[in-house]
Design a protein around this motif. Sequence first.
Motif: not given
Length: 480
Positions: A62-63, A139, A141, A169-171, A461, A464
């Motif tokens: 995710a980062g 944003v 995440g 998408t960071g999953n 996603s 936030k």
Amino acid sequence: MSTTIQPPAPRPASPMHPAGSPEPLTIFDPRDGTPVGRVEQDGRAGIRAAVAAARGALPGWAGTDPAERGRLLRAAAAALELRAAELAKWNTRETGRPGTEALAGVQAGVAALEQYAELGPVHRGHSLRGASLAADYTVAGPRGVAVVLTPWNDPVAVAAGLIGAALVTGNTVIHKPSERSPHTGKLLGEILAPLFPAGVLTTVTGGPDVGAQLTMEAGADVLAHVGSSATGARIARAAALTGAHVILENGGNDPLLVDADVDPRWAAGQAAVGAFSNSGQICTSVERIYVHRNIADVFCAELMAEARRRNRAHAVAPLVDTRLRDTVHQQVTQALGRGATVAEGGALPEGPGAHYPATVLLNCSAGMEVFDAETFGPVAAVQVVDSFDEGLALAAAGSYGLAATVLTGSIAHAQQAVAGLDVGTVKINAVFGGAPGGSAQPRRRSGRGFGYGPELLDEFSLVKVVHVGSPGTAAPGIPE
């Protein structure tokens, strides 16, 4: 790395191996019934280990810079393209899909990975209008650990789309391919997983019990499923207990409405493509046909001729297995018992494999399973109607809401169809096709959420909202 084929072993007396794992999946070639091989099923310990690995890899993935995630996804697309012929061969052996079509499915998977590699890094938030001395924006995440459950009828393209959108998408992803195409799914994982950090993409194999265990694991944040409506309903019930976000593209019972003002020969060709492509094993296949009485005689004769040409040329590939063939034939038999007539096909062929002919049924109506349920086979079921309005009302009825097609030369009738058909996709004058990047939301028993297209990034996603105000100054008279 290639998948090793093992000769099928005799079924053990116990349904479990001594080590406690389920017995292997044994796959037979639907073209001739010969054994293809065996794939081990993951047990509960393996499933929990996969979820733990995905959870552990999540913070680092995710980062990761979105541009880097996109770069790795492009590398995955290139690796998939290099092994396209091998994957297509496995697809053909496991599902009977013709080689050229199987290869096209892999190439569609490559394109899906490339698409999400480009879209992911530019998946942007919104600037909100707030106070002049503040900043407000959103944003996006990742949701977390995504469990992706994919079907056998286009095993690489569907899997690549869901996996690509989730990863970029960071999953982190746990993929379970269909138990009807486990070799293809396993090889896909062997190609893609090494290109990402450990735990980011894991493949587990097994039947419905393995899928059910995955959906009930507390560590899963997203459940994405393409497949039958019955399975989708069970997944939705599981998600109600675990709190996972659900993305479902499930069964369809897609109507084709043929207006009085179109060329009946052209319309019959469209109907044949819609009903018989991939032997009817497409979620958006034409399932029920409503044709205006003014052109019905020519349309039905041409549709019968289209089916007969395919049957005589042996151009209809087998169904995925005899279990599905038995279901399709049962639906055809039930329709005949309720007054339908066979214009072509409709009989179980002799010989090995899971073959079923292109079939045209006339005099069909509601109350027959071929009209009320999803028929995942090469069956074109026809009802004659007296007006466009009657046909539109019948087409709009039912419990599914995936897609619908209308063949008409009337702008007014096309607009009526768009307004009156409560489905995810309305197609005017083409049973298949569409611009790249299109997406749709199925209705009712056909699912929920966007299953493809740019909007799929939103499904994977969480948004936030950020508010940044200006720092204040000390109040007068208050000592520092």
